[in-house]
Design an enzyme around this catalytic site. Structure first.
Site, PDB file in Angstrom:
ATOM      1  N   ASN A 206       0.838  -1.201   0.000  1.00  0.00           N
ATOM      2  CA  ASN A 206       0.000   0.000   0.000  1.00  0.00           C
ATOM      3  C   ASN A 206       0.877   1.257   0.000  1.00  0.00           C
ATOM      4  O   ASN A 206       2.100   1.161  -0.020  1.00  0.00           O
ATOM      5  CB  ASN A 206      -0.945  -0.020   1.213  1.00  0.00           C
ATOM      6  CG  ASN A 206      -0.162  -0.169   2.500  1.00  0.00           C
ATOM      7  OD1 ASN A 206       0.629   0.680   2.851  1.00  0.00           O
ATOM      8  ND2 ASN A 206      -0.378  -1.281   3.185  1.00  0.00           N
ATOM      9  N   ASP A 275      -4.833  -6.315   5.012  1.00  0.00           N
ATOM     10  CA  ASP A 275      -5.889  -7.143   5.593  1.00  0.00           C
ATOM     11  C   ASP A 275      -5.807  -8.577   5.061  1.00  0.00           C
ATOM     12  O   ASP A 275      -6.203  -9.509   5.740  1.00  0.00           O
ATOM     13  CB  ASP A 275      -7.266  -6.545   5.257  1.00  0.00           C
ATOM     14  CG  ASP A 275      -7.471  -5.225   5.989  1.00  0.00           C
ATOM     15  OD1 ASP A 275      -6.986  -5.120   7.134  1.00  0.00           O
ATOM     16  OD2 ASP A 275      -8.084  -4.303   5.416  1.00  0.00           O
ATOM     17  N   LYS A 285       8.564 -17.304 -10.410  1.00  0.00           N
ATOM     18  CA  LYS A 285       7.867 -16.159 -11.001  1.00  0.00           C
ATOM     19  C   LYS A 285       6.679 -16.654 -11.836  1.00  0.00           C
ATOM     20  O   LYS A 285       6.849 -17.555 -12.670  1.00  0.00           O
ATOM     21  CB  LYS A 285       8.844 -15.375 -11.877  1.00  0.00           C
ATOM     22  CG  LYS A 285       8.259 -14.100 -12.410  1.00  0.00           C
ATOM     23  CD  LYS A 285       9.265 -13.321 -13.222  1.00  0.00           C
ATOM     24  CE  LYS A 285       8.566 -12.170 -13.930  1.00  0.00           C
ATOM     25  NZ  LYS A 285       9.408 -11.538 -14.915  1.00  0.00           N
ATOM     26  N   ASP A 302      -5.499  -9.639  12.823  1.00  0.00           N
ATOM     27  CA  ASP A 302      -5.556  -8.213  13.146  1.00  0.00           C
ATOM     28  C   ASP A 302      -4.689  -7.957  14.385  1.00  0.00           C
ATOM     29  O   ASP A 302      -5.031  -8.389  15.490  1.00  0.00           O
ATOM     30  CB  ASP A 302      -7.010  -7.790  13.388  1.00  0.00           C
ATOM     31  CG  ASP A 302      -7.136  -6.279  13.414  1.00  0.00           C
ATOM     32  OD1 ASP A 302      -6.474  -5.646  14.245  1.00  0.00           O
ATOM     33  OD2 ASP A 302      -7.880  -5.730  12.578  1.00  0.00           O
ATOM     34  N   ILE A 303      -3.589  -7.282  14.175  1.00  0.00           N
ATOM     35  CA  ILE A 303      -2.607  -7.106  15.251  1.00  0.00           C
ATOM     36  C   ILE A 303      -3.212  -6.282  16.395  1.00  0.00           C
ATOM     37  O   ILE A 303      -3.132  -6.645  17.574  1.00  0.00           O
ATOM     38  CB  ILE A 303      -1.331  -6.407  14.718  1.00  0.00           C
ATOM     39  CG1 ILE A 303      -0.775  -7.177  13.516  1.00  0.00           C
ATOM     40  CG2 ILE A 303      -0.284  -6.284  15.809  1.00  0.00           C
ATOM     41  CD1 ILE A 303       0.300  -6.434  12.736  1.00  0.00           C
ATOM     42  N   PHE A 319      -5.267   3.459  14.233  1.00  0.00           N
ATOM     43  CA  PHE A 319      -5.442   4.461  13.185  1.00  0.00           C
ATOM     44  C   PHE A 319      -6.532   3.986  12.238  1.00  0.00           C
ATOM     45  O   PHE A 319      -6.683   2.784  12.020  1.00  0.00           O
ATOM     46  CB  PHE A 319      -4.131   4.661  12.397  1.00  0.00           C
ATOM     47  CG  PHE A 319      -3.296   5.772  12.956  1.00  0.00           C
ATOM     48  CD1 PHE A 319      -2.620   5.603  14.154  1.00  0.00           C
ATOM     49  CD2 PHE A 319      -3.192   6.982  12.293  1.00  0.00           C
ATOM     50  CE1 PHE A 319      -1.860   6.627  14.688  1.00  0.00           C
ATOM     51  CE2 PHE A 319      -2.435   8.014  12.812  1.00  0.00           C
ATOM     52  CZ  PHE A 319      -1.762   7.841  14.014  1.00  0.00           C
ATOM     53  N   LYS A 333     -14.881   1.071  14.368  1.00  0.00           N
ATOM     54  CA  LYS A 333     -13.583   0.430  14.578  1.00  0.00           C
ATOM     55  C   LYS A 333     -13.192   0.453  16.058  1.00  0.00           C
ATOM     56  O   LYS A 333     -12.660  -0.507  16.592  1.00  0.00           O
ATOM     57  CB  LYS A 333     -12.527   1.183  13.749  1.00  0.00           C
ATOM     58  CG  LYS A 333     -11.670   0.262  12.931  1.00  0.00           C
ATOM     59  CD  LYS A 333     -10.975   0.963  11.798  1.00  0.00           C
ATOM     60  CE  LYS A 333     -11.679   0.629  10.496  1.00  0.00           C
ATOM     61  NZ  LYS A 333     -10.983   1.174   9.344  1.00  0.00           N
ATOM     62  N   LYS A 337     -12.661  -3.194  17.603  1.00  0.00           N
ATOM     63  CA  LYS A 337     -11.292  -3.592  17.989  1.00  0.00           C
ATOM     64  C   LYS A 337     -11.057  -3.442  19.485  1.00  0.00           C
ATOM     65  O   LYS A 337     -10.044  -3.857  20.004  1.00  0.00           O
ATOM     66  CB  LYS A 337     -10.265  -2.765  17.214  1.00  0.00           C
ATOM     67  CG  LYS A 337     -10.406  -2.906  15.703  1.00  0.00           C
ATOM     68  CD  LYS A 337      -9.149  -2.556  14.959  1.00  0.00           C
ATOM     69  CE  LYS A 337      -9.416  -2.570  13.468  1.00  0.00           C
ATOM     70  NZ  LYS A 337      -8.334  -3.159  12.693  1.00  0.00           N
TER      71      LYS A 337
HETATM   72  O1  C5P Z   1      -9.589  -2.325  10.090  1.00  0.00           O
HETATM   73  P1  C5P Z   1      -8.560  -1.400   9.592  1.00  0.00           P
HETATM   74  O2  C5P Z   1      -7.464  -2.074   8.827  1.00  0.00           O
HETATM   75  O3  C5P Z   1      -9.036  -0.189   8.886  1.00  0.00           O
HETATM   76  O4  C5P Z   1      -7.932  -0.830  10.960  1.00  0.00           O
HETATM   77  C1  C5P Z   1      -6.858   0.012  10.986  1.00  0.00           C
HETATM   78  C2  C5P Z   1      -6.130  -0.127  12.282  1.00  0.00           C
HETATM   79  O5  C5P Z   1      -5.931  -1.501  12.599  1.00  0.00           O
HETATM   80  C3  C5P Z   1      -4.754   0.472  12.222  1.00  0.00           C
HETATM   81  O6  C5P Z   1      -4.416   0.932  13.517  1.00  0.00           O
HETATM   82  C4  C5P Z   1      -3.888  -0.732  11.811  1.00  0.00           C
HETATM   83  O7  C5P Z   1      -2.542  -0.552  12.237  1.00  0.00           O
HETATM   84  C5  C5P Z   1      -4.562  -1.847  12.539  1.00  0.00           C
HETATM   85  N1  C5P Z   1      -4.497  -3.170  11.849  1.00  0.00           N
HETATM   86  C6  C5P Z   1      -3.796  -4.216  12.435  1.00  0.00           C
HETATM   87  N2  C5P Z   1      -3.755  -5.439  11.830  1.00  0.00           N
HETATM   88  C7  C5P Z   1      -4.380  -5.651  10.672  1.00  0.00           C
HETATM   89  C8  C5P Z   1      -5.119  -4.619  10.062  1.00  0.00           C
HETATM   90  C9  C5P Z   1      -5.142  -3.371  10.683  1.00  0.00           C
HETATM   91  O8  C5P Z   1      -3.209  -4.006  13.496  1.00  0.00           O
HETATM   92  N3  C5P Z   1      -4.325  -6.866  10.105  1.00  0.00           N
END
Ligand code: C5P
Length: 393
Positions: A206, A275, A285, A302-303, A319, A333, A337
């Protein structure tokens, strides 16, 4: 401490870099006034410095009009820090002798502010015994010396004497502005984008540059916190005072965060984590042998959510980069979360957000939303850290 900086620009070819130094100091949130010596004027225009500093350039000890508005004593009292960059051999020698024959040397004598000197000259001049003694004497008097770099010089010589980089000058200046709002606290920040391999050549990623995360890292260190960074793909300089862990994929970032989260007081999840990742990474390749190609994706962990589930979780700040319906999405969110606050930015606006130097965000906590108006990412980061400190510590 306020951030009022006088930048003294003296006669060295490196004076052409001084407008950049002004910008870097402004990025720290400083108001900058420039004093240009006669020698400095030979290498950089007053107009450039006036334009970037947004202030009249001060250059003449005997200009009665200037003395009426802000004379040498007022200037000397106004400053919190005086930085001479570039500092020529002559200017350095004058400081040693306490001479007061131009505006810059007079202000240095008349100020109680911290003084920093960034020498810039030919390598042979820099290596001379006179220069060594002069710098040692200034250091004994409490002047901070910003060491010059080694490399090719404008005159063609190679050696030590090149002006330190503007970013390094600003970094050393910023150390004078440290506070202790997060003293004794430990902060972990994820920064940048993750990179998900498709095959040995291609990947999914990204637009994250890491600017906002690195600005937060800087603000956290300035606030006295012991700061750890888990860094993905970035295009900014790494904050040298932090502990750093470099990762590539979301899985690696997850692992690095989980291995380091347990003794943290604050977790800021600033990284743009993918994601999804390709279900399989092709060992070779992928060949262009058909009109269509499908890549199956599987969700990454999701960390932020996983950290928020920990029993003794730190304060968790996420964020949200949104392009529509932002406040609602960000509030959602915050709930989903279960973090303590979400910092929302509108990435559809190219003047703020990804890759931009500026940002404008909403700080969304359970008890309300605050807007942090458009400013440099560094100032926005400082305001975020202040807000977090006030709300949670
Ligand atoms: O759900 P979304 O990706 O929009 O959420 C954004 C927030 O979640 C950010 O703080 C990002 O660092 C965190 N995040 C994460 N692990 C993921 C996806 C997003 O920690 N796989």
């Amino acid at each position: 401490m306020n951030k009022r900086i006088i930048l003294g620009v003296s006669g060295s070819i490196a004076a052409y870099k001084s407008p950049d130094i002004v910008r870097r100091l402004q990025d720290l949130g400083a108001e900058v006034r420039v004093i240009l010596t006669g020698g400095g004027r030979e290498f950089v225009s007053e107009r450039s410095l006036q334009t970037v500093s947004k202030n009249k350039v001060h250059d003449n000890l005997w200009d009665s009009e200037a003395e009426l508005s802000m004379g040498h004593i007022e200037l000397a009292k106004w400053a919190d820090v005086v930085i001479i960059a570039p500092a020529s051999a002559n200017t350095i020698a004058k400081l040693c002798h306490g001479k007061a024959d131009d505006l810059l040397s007079t202000v240095i004598l008349a100020t109680s502010a911290s003084v920093m000197v960034a020498p810039s000259m030919n390598q042979q001049m820099y290596a001379s015994l006179a220069m060594k003694d002069n710098l040692e004497l200034l250091q004994k008097r409490g002047v901070r010396i910003i060491d010059p770099g080694f490399g090719e010089q404008a005159c063609g010589d190679v050696g030590e004497g090149r002006l330190a980089e503007p970013s390094e000058i600003a970094r050393q200046a910023s150390e004078l502005f440290q506070n202790n709002a997060l003293g004794g606290k430990r902060v972990l920040i994820t920064i940048g984008g993750t990179v998900e391999a498709i095959d040995p050549v291609r990947f999914l990623s990204n637009h994250s540059s890491g600017k906002m995360g690195m600005a937060l890292a800087y603000a956290s260190i300035q606030a006295g916190a012991e700061t750890t960074l888990v860094i993905g793909s970035i295009s900014v300089d790494v904050e040298k005072r932090a502990k750093t862990i470099f990762v590539t994929s979301a899985n690696e970032m997850h692992e690095a965060v989980m291995a380091n989260i347990h003794d943290q007081d604050l977790f800021i999840s600033c990284a743009a984590v993918a994601d999804y990742r390709p279900t399989k990474v092709s060992p070779n390749k992928i060949k262009k042998d058909s009109d269509k190609q499908t890549i199956e994706l599987v969700a990454n962990k999701d960390i932020l959510s996983d950290v928020c589930q920990l029993k003794d979780k730190p304060i968790c700040i996420g964020f949200a980069a949104e392009t529509e319906n932002y406040i609602n999405n960000a509030n959602q969110k915050l709930k989903n979360k279960q973090c303590d606050a979400i910092i929302l930015n509108d990435v559809s606006n190219s003047a703020i957000g990804f890759k931009s130097d500026d940002n404008e965000v909403y700080f969304i906590a359970r008890d309300g939303t605050d807007k942090i108006n458009k400013n440099s990412k560094q100032i926005v980061a400082e305001k975020i850290i202040k807000k977090i400190t006030k709300e949670f510590f």
